[in-house]
Scaffold this motif. Structure first.
Motif, PDB file in Angstrom:
ATOM      1  N   SER A  68       0.707  -1.176   0.075  1.00 47.22           N
ATOM      2  CA  SER A  68       0.007  -0.134   0.098  1.00 47.22           C
ATOM      3  C   SER A  68       0.925   1.332   0.176  1.00 47.22           C
ATOM      4  O   SER A  68       0.397   2.178  -0.609  1.00 47.22           O
ATOM      5  CB  SER A  68      -0.855   0.121   1.334  1.00 47.22           C
ATOM      6  OG  SER A  68      -1.864  -0.971   1.060  1.00 47.22           O
ATOM      7  N   GLN A  91      -7.241   0.786  -0.524  1.00 44.21           N
ATOM      8  CA  GLN A  91      -7.582  -0.470   0.544  1.00 44.21           C
ATOM      9  C   GLN A  91      -8.551  -0.209   1.470  1.00 44.21           C
ATOM     10  O   GLN A  91      -9.441  -1.147   1.820  1.00 44.21           O
ATOM     11  CB  GLN A  91      -6.335  -0.573   0.988  1.00 44.21           C
ATOM     12  CG  GLN A  91      -6.290  -1.983   2.067  1.00 44.21           C
ATOM     13  CD  GLN A  91      -4.976  -2.464   2.525  1.00 44.21           C
ATOM     14  OE1 GLN A  91      -4.002  -1.892   2.087  1.00 44.21           O
ATOM     15  NE2 GLN A  91      -5.082  -3.316   3.164  1.00 44.21           N
ATOM     16  N   ASP A  96      -5.876  -1.702  -4.832  1.00 46.44           N
ATOM     17  CA  ASP A  96      -5.539  -2.139  -3.587  1.00 46.44           C
ATOM     18  C   ASP A  96      -6.474  -3.141  -2.827  1.00 46.44           C
ATOM     19  O   ASP A  96      -7.335  -2.654  -2.251  1.00 46.44           O
ATOM     20  CB  ASP A  96      -4.928  -1.032  -2.566  1.00 46.44           C
ATOM     21  CG  ASP A  96      -4.140  -1.570  -1.846  1.00 46.44           C
ATOM     22  OD1 ASP A  96      -3.580  -2.490  -1.608  1.00 46.44           O
ATOM     23  OD2 ASP A  96      -3.557  -0.505  -1.129  1.00 46.44           O
ATOM     24  N   GLU A  97      -6.377  -4.099  -3.301  1.00 41.51           N
ATOM     25  CA  GLU A  97      -6.841  -5.566  -2.706  1.00 41.51           C
ATOM     26  C   GLU A  97      -8.476  -5.176  -2.842  1.00 41.51           C
ATOM     27  O   GLU A  97      -9.353  -5.148  -1.782  1.00 41.51           O
ATOM     28  CB  GLU A  97      -6.718  -5.569  -1.093  1.00 41.51           C
ATOM     29  CG  GLU A  97      -5.390  -5.928  -0.998  1.00 41.51           C
ATOM     30  CD  GLU A  97      -4.961  -6.321   0.478  1.00 41.51           C
ATOM     31  OE1 GLU A  97      -5.852  -6.694   1.400  1.00 41.51           O
ATOM     32  OE2 GLU A  97      -3.965  -6.083   0.925  1.00 41.51           O
TER      33      GLU A  97
END
Ligand SMILES: Nc1ncnc2c1ncn2[C@@H]1O[C@H](COP(=O)(O)OP(=O)(O)OP(=O)(O)O)[C@@H](O)[C@H]1O
Ligand SMILES: [Mg+2]
Lengths: 296, 328
Positions: free
Chosen positions: B45, B85, B161-162
């Motif tokens: 991240s 995220q 991000d995820e």
């Protein structure tokens, strides 16, 4: 430098020449939230009215008694304490509302949209401008409510003004309120962006408010202050706002609590310039904070 | 060979003295799906936040879509889309307003904006939540909205991000279909995920990050192949004896002893080696309590390089991997 930089990113040159209005989006969003939070909205309107009704009523009966024995020169305009402090309530309400106006940025930073805003191509000063604009709108609404409510409970604003003069005076008040409010909104935005918790913000704002409040002419005359405090009050934006508001709502030559007030046109001009300078300085501070802001 | 749309050289980042990114260099080719894998706290991240201009470039250089990140952050911001995220929503705006705000701050013209908003709402299937405040959406719905928002401006590079944390299987599948479609239309995708099967299926290229350094990189198939060929997992009455016995076999490359038994890496085709191994052990009177043959997966690659299990940050529980901890 920054201009050139953003131009290289434009797919077509025409887009560069276009004025950008993204701050209106920030404004739109903040107003939307304001209207949606009914409680905040209602409290922000009731609070100054309550203050005026309770504090004003209590103090004015005291002070009227004290100053009733004073002789005023023939033909002098005497102003009731309630009217005198009406201008002060406008000023203080604007101060508090504006100082807390940036708090939404702190919430955004911790739990909301700030990442999205900072990573977007919108120039960051649009965030400052948008919050400034919505804060000013809220202050305007409050000021109009205070003036309306004041008239109901016996505040004598705009004595003997024609409708056109009244309209002009209201515009004058809003102009002063607007510039003052912007200054403190920028300051509030800068503080909010540099703080990590609402508690910290609250503490800083409390520490800021007390001296501003006491070293000002909002609720009482400053003539009797020690010289140092009197001098300081000349650098207090609140004093300049109160001067402007009184000038427009009460007049340029009046007596209140036995004290003679005379505001000349140039006094008011100086106050306005002082507020403008303050707002400009605070914008620069906020701008700097935003350029460096890091949110993850 | 297509162009490098992201080029990162010797990137470093420290949080008050703690080095989270420690000299990372990589590049992403235009049009590919690039996956950044790594355990929790590896620095993924942090790298994404630097690439998306949220954190400053402290050391090293980054160029995205031909723009130097340090010199032209504004130009970079215009070329990218991001799905963060952590939840990045205004809880008091509705679904539609959220997209509206996004379109506006990215200066989308009104007509295109309205069209795209409808398209995105349909895509993430939030039609009946259009006028609901995001506060009242379920976790998965919020995620869908955020992904839709990231896609809205059709950026050159999309950072995810995820993205699929907390989504149900159907939604995940559909989102991947869509992401794939977006990718087919030319958008480069920069992805981090803890779902190895997703990374394996969609990625053209994978970099594995640990402790702020890139420790492996390659195409998914190459990474899996490099790990060796097939694995056989055994548990026997005498694991120590079995190990020394099997190490003598030519087709056995290496053996690792684990609390659950032995993990045997095979040079050749595992299906043919397995009977041989079982015979050899039984000849010596060692009884086999369990046996399992496995072709390497990206999970194995991951565990091999990072030396530990990966925590599923979404569900907050440990993935059950065939290889136990501390293999490396
Ligand atoms: N704001 C911060 N201040 C201090 N340290 C931080 C900060 N953000 C991250 N870190 C540290 O930097 C390291 C890398 O964090 P990062 O969030 O980049 O990991 P990650 O690979 O994204 O992990 P995950 O898979 O859990 O999301 C971690 O050790 C973390 O503790
Ligand atoms: Mg992360």
């Amino acid at each position: 430098m920054r201009e050139r930089e953003s131009c290289t990113a434009c797919p077509c040159p025409k887009e560069c020449a276009k004025m950008s209005w993204e701050f209106l989006t920030i404004y739109w969003r903040d107003m939307l939230r304001f209207v949606r939070f009914r409680i905040a909205l209602v409290v922000s309107l009731i609070q100054p009215a309550l203050w005026m009704a309770l504090y004003g009523a209590a103090m004015s009966s005291n002070l009227s008694r004290l100053s009733s024995g004073l002789d005023l020169p023939a033909g002098a305009a005497s102003v009731s304490y309630l009217t005198f402090m009406g201008a002060g309530v406008i000023a203080l309400t604007t101060l508090f509302t504006s100082l807390f106006g940036g708090i939404t940025l702190l919430f955004d930073k911790n739990w909301g949209l700030m990442r999205e805003l900072l990573a977007s191509p919108m120039p960051r000063n649009h965030i400052i401008l948008g919050i400034g604009l919505s804060g000013v709108t809220k202050s305007f609404i409050q000021v109009m409510v205070i003036m309306g409510f004041g008239l109901l409970i016996g505040v004598r604003f705009f004595p003997g003004y024609t409708p056109i003069q009244t309209a002009g005076a209201i515009l004058g008040v809003l102009l002063f309120v607007g510039v003052f409010s912007l200054g403190f909104l920028f300051l509030s935005s800068a503080i909010s962006m540099s703080m990590d918790t609402p508690e910290g913000l609250q503490a800083v704002i409390t520490i800021l408010t007390l001296p501003l409040f006491f070293a000002s002419n909002a609720l009482y005359p400053i003539d009797a202050f020690p010289p140092l405090v009197k001098l300081l009050s000349q650098f207090n934006p609140l004093t300049h706002l109160v001067n402007g508001v009184r000038y427009f709502t009460v007049g340029q030559d009046f007596y209140a609590i036995g004290i003679h007030y005379v505001y000349s046109g140039s006094d008011i001009m100086i106050s306005f310039l002082a507020l403008t300078g303050f707002a400009a300085a605070m914008f620069l501070v906020a701008w700097r904070v935003f350029q460096k802001a890091v949110v993850t | 060979m297509s162009q490098r749309i992201i080029e990162v050289k010797d990137l470093e980042y420290s949080y008050n003295g703690f080095k989270a990114v420690d000299g990372v260099s990589f590049f992403v080719r235009e049009g590919e799906i690039f996956s950044f894998l790594g355990p929790n706290g590896a620095g993924k991240s942090t790298v994404i936040n630097i690439l998306t201009t949220l954190l400053p470039v402290q050391k090293g250089s980054v160029s995205i879509a031909g723009h130097d990140l340090a010199k032209e952050p504004q130009a970079v911001r215009r070329s990218i889309g991001i799905v963060f995220q952590d939840e990045t929503l205004d809880r008091d705006l509705t679904v539609k307003e959220t997209l509206e705000l996004h379109g506006r701050i990215y200066s989308m013209p009104g007509g295109e904006r309205r069209e795209r908003i409808e398209e995105i709402i349909a895509l993430v299937e939030l039609e009946d939540k259009r006028n609901v405040r995001t506060r009242f959406l379920s976790g998965g719905m919020k995620r869908r909205l955020e992904i839709g928002r990231g896609l809205m401006t059709r950026p050159q590079v999309l950072f995810l991000d995820e993205p699929t944390i907390g989504l149900d299987t159907q939604t995940r599948r559909r989102l991947w279909e869509y992401i794939q479609r977006v990718n087919d239309s030319g958008t480069t995708i920069f992805l981090t995920t803890h779902y190895m099967d997703e990374a394996d299926q969609v990625s053209n290229w994978i970099d594995i990050l640990d402790h702020g350094k890139i420790i492996a990189s390659g195409e998914p198939s190459a990474l899996k192949n490099a790990l060796g060929s097939d694995m056989i997992y055994l548990d026997t009455s005498d694991n120590a004896a079995s190990q020394s016995l099997l190490e003598a076999l030519k087709s056995v490359r290496s053996i690792k002893s684990t609390p659950q038994g032995l993990a045997v890496t095979i040079n050749a085709d595992g299906t043919r080696c397995l009977p041989l191994i079982m015979n050899r052990l039984q000849e010596k009177g060692i009884s086999i309590s369990s046996v399992n043959l496995k072709k390497p997966t990206l999970d194995d690659v991951f565990v091999h390089y990072t030396g530990r299990d990966i925590r599923d940050a979404g569900a907050g529980k440990l993935h059950r991997l065939p290889l136990p901890k501390g293999v490396r």
